[in-house]
Design an enzyme around this catalytic site. Structure first.
Site, PDB file in Angstrom:
ATOM      1  N   GLY A   1     -46.413  58.102   6.070  1.00  0.00           N
ATOM      2  CA  GLY A   1     -46.168  59.066   7.145  1.00  0.00           C
ATOM      3  C   GLY A   1     -45.066  58.633   8.095  1.00  0.00           C
TER       4      GLY A   1
ATOM      5  CE  LYS B   1     -51.263  51.599   7.902  1.00  0.00           C
ATOM      6  NZ  LYS B   1     -51.558  53.059   7.744  1.00  0.00           N
TER       7      LYS B   1
ATOM      8  CD  GLU C   1     -49.442  53.888  10.353  1.00  0.00           C
ATOM      9  OE1 GLU C   1     -48.683  53.371   9.497  1.00  0.00           O
ATOM     10  OE2 GLU C   1     -50.124  54.898  10.119  1.00  0.00           O
TER      11      GLU C   1
HETATM   12  O1  DER Z   1     -48.211  56.445   7.025  1.00  0.00           O
HETATM   13  C1  DER Z   1     -49.264  55.821   7.007  1.00  0.00           C
HETATM   14  O2  DER Z   1     -49.354  54.578   7.016  1.00  0.00           O
HETATM   15  C2  DER Z   1     -50.527  56.623   6.848  1.00  0.00           C
HETATM   16  O3  DER Z   1     -51.631  55.921   7.363  1.00  0.00           O
HETATM   17  C3  DER Z   1     -50.698  56.832   5.350  1.00  0.00           C
HETATM   18  O4  DER Z   1     -50.640  55.592   4.750  1.00  0.00           O
HETATM   19  C4  DER Z   1     -51.981  57.535   4.996  1.00  0.00           C
HETATM   20  O5  DER Z   1     -51.759  58.881   5.238  1.00  0.00           O
HETATM   21  P1  DER Z   1     -52.785  59.989   4.727  1.00  0.00           P
HETATM   22  O6  DER Z   1     -54.121  59.632   5.354  1.00  0.00           O
HETATM   23  O7  DER Z   1     -52.198  61.256   5.286  1.00  0.00           O
HETATM   24  O8  DER Z   1     -52.817  59.937   3.224  1.00  0.00           O
END
Ligand code: DER
Length: 225
Positions: A99, A96, A105
């Site tokens: 973003g 992860k 998270e």
């Molecule tokens: O940044 C993160 O951990 C987000 O959860 C990423 O892993 C998933 O982002 P997406 O749903 O926009 O592909």
């Protein structure tokens, strides 16, 4: 077939696991967007839940869709966390951080009794590591931290924003994206990276993920461990 449609299917399906009275960890990313939107609709229909957002962007979406927010400091356990991922392997090990919200998270996921991951099918891999591993590091002396990271056989790239500025996380840190050939021992790699001076957290989520909801062209698959 439209990947956004697959994300929406996975995000909306996850809302079915949210029960009245729950405190929910709200993940981050474009798949989580669809979950938050759907959750807002269920709240308008009377569902009573509170959310803890894992990024400022998620907090803004939660406000937009009317999800009551509670500060992390006010709760000690979350009933459920729902989040996206950049890669999911068959053992539910995740990468992860695509973003840039990986630290919050992971704190939210760690406080939750259950973790549901929502992805479109492009995120499923046999082995982690095709996606560069995001590593959150402190800004001060980041170059020497990056050099320590490269000794693990990764090529650390300092993350930039679209307009070429250095990306700064909600926690005022930097992110280096580490390109590996393959990650053969995620546990071992995570432990070694965490021990490096200057490293705050890695995008390797190896803690229990209870369910993975995969959006596909024909519908959604619910994977359980
Ligand atoms: O940044 C993160 O951990 C987000 O959860 C990423 O892993 C998933 O982002 P997406 O749903 O926009 O592909």
């Amino acid at each position: 077939y439209d990947v956004e449609e697959k994300k929406r299917r996975a995000g909306e399906k996850a809302v079915e696991y949210i029960e009245d009275g729950m405190t929910i960890g709200l993940g981050s990313g474009s798949t989580v967007y669809w979950m938050i939107k759907k959750l807002g609709e269920r709240i308008k229909q009377g569902l009573e839940v509170k959310g803890v957002p894992s990024s400022l962007r998620t907090e803004a979406w939660a406000r937009e869709f009317g999800i009551p927010l509670v500060y992390f400091s006010e709760v000690n356990r979350l009933d459920l966390a729902i989040d996206g991922a950049d890669e999911v392997d068959p053992d539910f090990q995740l990468i992860k951080g695509g973003g840039g919200s990986l630290l919050r998270e992971k704190l939210v996921a760690d406080a939750a009794k259950k973790l549901i991951i929502i992805v479109d099918e492009s995120k499923q891999v046999q082995k982690l590591g095709r996606f560069p591993l995001p590593v959150e590091i402190v800004r001060f002396g980041w170059e020497s931290t990056a050099r320590k990271l490269s000794s693990f056989g990764c090529n650390p790239m300092l993350r930039k924003t679209e307009d070429g500025e250095v990306f700064v996380t909600n926690n005022d840190n930097y992110i280096v994206d580490c390109v590996f050939d393959a990650i053969t021992d995620p546990e071992g790699l995570h432990r070694e990276l965490k021990l490096l001076l200057g490293v705050v957290e890695t995008g390797l989520f190896l803690k229990r993920t209870d369910k993975v909801i995969v959006g596909r062209k024909r519908g959604v698959d619910i994977l359980e461990r």
